[in-house]
Design an enzyme around this catalytic site. Structure first.
Site, PDB file in Angstrom:
ATOM      1  N   HIS A   1     -48.835  51.045 -38.285  1.00 32.56           N
ATOM      2  CA  HIS A   1     -48.603  51.452 -39.698  1.00 32.56           C
ATOM      3  C   HIS A   1     -48.716  50.304 -40.700  1.00 32.56           C
ATOM      4  CE1 HIS A   1     -48.335  54.617 -42.607  1.00 32.56           C
ATOM      5  NE2 HIS A   1     -47.294  54.354 -43.063  1.00 32.56           N
TER       6      HIS A   1
ATOM      7  N   CYS B   1     -53.477  54.818 -43.526  1.00 35.52           N
ATOM      8  CA  CYS B   1     -52.714  53.956 -43.978  1.00 35.52           C
ATOM      9  C   CYS B   1     -53.502  52.749 -44.474  1.00 35.52           C
ATOM     10  CB  CYS B   1     -51.542  53.520 -43.198  1.00 35.52           C
ATOM     11  SG  CYS B   1     -51.824  52.979 -41.450  1.00 35.52           S
TER      12      CYS B   1
ATOM     13  N   HIS C   1     -47.500  54.280 -49.227  1.00 32.12           N
ATOM     14  CA  HIS C   1     -48.386  54.299 -48.081  1.00 32.12           C
ATOM     15  C   HIS C   1     -48.929  55.665 -47.869  1.00 32.12           C
ATOM     16  CE1 HIS C   1     -45.305  56.257 -45.429  1.00 32.12           C
ATOM     17  NE2 HIS C   1     -44.583  56.460 -46.325  1.00 32.12           N
TER      18      HIS C   1
END
Length: 206
Positions: free
Chosen positions: A166, A113, A178
């Site tokens: 994240h 990510c 993402h």
């Protein structure tokens, strides 16, 4: 005799021309030619304010080609664009869609990510962000969730006592892009139960 009468009429007409001026008909705005390519497809706000997002760089006027561009990405990303989003951002994100997830990597062969986000910011904006989502959060100015704009970052954590794990890039309409562990680079919604539950904050790069 006939010639004399005609001459008299000619003299009278000439005399009247000095007292009356015939103005050319003014152009009717409704009948003037209109060039679509020069038309602004997005009206300015009544107060004259423009978008303040530094990552939305589209020109104030859009061509027909521009409208087709935004319509394509609006359909492709399933988001309602405002036709003022950064074109390069949309194109670059599209090129990364489908890239598999790979921890610790940041290439189109595989990316995690934070690797995805840093790659996009470097490629599109020339900005170097910190490599991890936790340290990246230190690079941004925190903003309210209802103020998030295209290009802003969204961060997630599993509980208040756990660190950020994240990060993604916000698009529009609650959608963000993402690199997910279960699908690679994709577009998801903040309204999905998982992301709604783990959403932590939004930030804008200074």
């Amino acid at each position: 005799m006939k010639n004399i009468i005609l001459s008299c009429f000619a003299v009278v007409a000439l005399g009247l021309s000095y007292f009356y001026e015939v103005k050319p008909a003014e152009a009717n705005p409704e009948t003037q030619n209109f060039t679509f390519e020069n038309a602004s497809l997005i009206p300015f706000a009544p107060d004259g304010n423009h978008n303040t997002n530094p990552f939305e760089k589209a020109a104030n006027t859009l061509t027909y080609k521009d409208s087709l561009f935004y319509k394509y990405y609006s359909q492709n990303f399933a988001v309602k664009l405002e036709y003022n989003e950064d074109k390069e951002l949309l194109e670059t994100v599209n090129e990364w869609i489908g890239t598999p997830y790979r921890s610790g990597s940041a290439s189109k062969r595989g990316t995690d990510c934070s690797g995805f986000v840093t790659s996009i910011y470097k490629e599109v904006y020339g900005i170097n962000l910190s490599r991890s989502s936790r340290s990246m959060f230190q690079d941004v100015k925190r903003i309210k969730k209802d103020s998030v704009q295209t290009g802003d970052l969204v961060f997630f954590r599993r509980s208040p006592k756990q660190p950020i794990y994240h990060v993604g890039i916000y698009l529009k309409n609650g959608k963000f892009v993402h690199s997910a562990t279960n699908g690679g680079v994709m577009i998801s919604s903040l309204k999905q139960a998982y992301y709604q539950r783990n959403y932590y904050a939004a930030g804008r790069v200074n």
